[in-house]
Design an enzyme around this catalytic site. Structure first.
Site, PDB file in Angstrom:
ATOM      1  N   GLU A 196     -42.367  90.296  -0.192  1.00  0.00           N
ATOM      2  CA  GLU A 196     -42.882  90.283  -1.569  1.00  0.00           C
ATOM      3  C   GLU A 196     -44.361  89.977  -1.497  1.00  0.00           C
ATOM      4  O   GLU A 196     -44.786  89.069  -0.787  1.00  0.00           O
ATOM      5  CB  GLU A 196     -42.165  89.223  -2.397  1.00  0.00           C
ATOM      6  CG  GLU A 196     -42.768  89.023  -3.787  1.00  0.00           C
ATOM      7  CD  GLU A 196     -42.061  87.918  -4.572  1.00  0.00           C
ATOM      8  OE1 GLU A 196     -42.778  87.155  -5.250  1.00  0.00           O
ATOM      9  OE2 GLU A 196     -40.833  87.804  -4.501  1.00  0.00           O
ATOM     10  N   GLU A 199     -50.999  85.977  -9.802  1.00  0.00           N
ATOM     11  CA  GLU A 199     -50.023  84.951 -10.133  1.00  0.00           C
ATOM     12  C   GLU A 199     -50.725  83.615 -10.353  1.00  0.00           C
ATOM     13  O   GLU A 199     -51.703  83.291  -9.694  1.00  0.00           O
ATOM     14  CB  GLU A 199     -48.975  84.813  -9.017  1.00  0.00           C
ATOM     15  CG  GLU A 199     -47.788  83.957  -9.408  1.00  0.00           C
ATOM     16  CD  GLU A 199     -46.685  83.995  -8.363  1.00  0.00           C
ATOM     17  OE1 GLU A 199     -45.512  83.913  -8.761  1.00  0.00           O
ATOM     18  OE2 GLU A 199     -46.991  84.088  -7.160  1.00  0.00           O
TER      19      GLU A 199
END
Length: 307
Positions: free
Chosen positions: A123, A128
């Protein structure tokens, strides 16, 4: 949407396979009305519900994805309505350029754009953060046996160590914090946003960020066309080489996921939430302050994919 692997992983020139704006942007994704994998105080809704509740808007080329900002939640009921979109196409070698005018902000927020089949196919978190705390944190999460060099060519700073093993690190993976304080949250929104880009090949992953008004934005990023040449893009914010990480066994085809959750494993961690200066507890705040989330939305100008 066309999906192809570039003929040479080392080539710096890629051809555009998708120019996603307006309705075509939404058509390239599927809404996931699922339980939140990060255990947030969120209720991911279907596209039909989002449209009925005004949580998605297409205005010309722009797409707005927002969370509910009017409902006071029952402590025993579902979380705050929000969105989780997954791309219909999967990608290996590619470049993706996100032109973002606004990202979600507010205490308790945890927006992300990732590629995932956690953790066995890896991932990559492109954008973020939590609780309005700048700067942006990019990260790579993998299965065991993948580490990064302690020193590598990037402008960001390594955070959380160089072991990308999601299980061994409590899912922090190997993070890279941007040195640009305007790369995330309210400070990002105050300058009209900017561009995030990822370049993935069989031997490295690079993540880039440019502020909206920066003089260093490459011309093929600012004015997207039929191709990009990443050799002109300068030093990336984050660089993940395959020096001590076999990409062929740690990274599979990735979907692009765009989501906004609240609280959960990271934003709702009591220490993280308190350190951000946010009031009350995360869950109580999200439950009882709907108007605090009027700024909890993504506004995308475009997403261009090159392969």
């Amino acid at each position: 949407m066309a999906v192809a692997v570039a003929s040479s992983a080392s080539a710096a020139t890629y051809s555009r396979t998708s120019n996603l704006v307006g309705q075509s942007f939404l058509n390239a994704f599927t809404w996931q009305a699922i339980a939140d994998p990060t255990h947030g105080r969120v209720n991911y809704v279907s596209q039909a519900t989002a449209q009925a509740d005004g949580l998605v808007l297409v205005s010309g080329n722009q797409v707005i994805l927002r969370a509910d900002s009017t409902t006071t939640l029952s402590a025993s009921g579902p979380g705050r309505n929000s969105f989780r979109l997954q791309s219909n196409a999967q990608y290996t070698t590619h470049v993706a350029v996100f032109d973002i005018a606004h990202m979600p902000q507010g205490c308790g927020t945890w927006p992300a754009e990732v590629g995932a089949n956690w953790p066995n196919e890896g991932e990559v978190d492109i954008l973020e953060g939590v609780n309005d705390q700048s700067p942006n944190l990019s990260s790579l999460h993998t299965s065991s046996g993948c580490t990064m060099p302690s020193s590598r060519s990037m402008t960001g700073t390594s955070e959380g160590g160089t072991n990308c093993d999601a299980i061994a690190t409590g899912d922090t993976g190997c993070g890279v914090a941007s040195t640009d304080t305007k790369s995330y949250g309210p400070s990002f929104n105050s300058i009209g946003g900017g561009w995030y880009a990822i370049e993935r090949t069989s031997t490295f992953i690079k993540i880039y960020f440019w502020e909206r008004g920066s003089a260093s934005v490459p011309s093929d990023v600012r004015s997207p066309g039929t191709s990009v040449n990443t050799s002109n893009w300068g030093t990336p914010v984050a660089y993940y080489p395959d020096t001590s990480c076999d990409f062929s066994t740690h990274l599979g085809p990735h979907n692009i996921i765009i989501n906004l959750t609240f609280c959960g494993d990271w934003a709702g961690n009591s220490g993280v939430y308190a350190a951000s200066g946010c009031p009350s507890t995360c869950v109580d705040y999200v439950n009882n302050n709907p108007s605090a989330f009027t700024g909890a939305f993504f506004e995308f100008n475009s997403l261009n994919i090159y392969q």
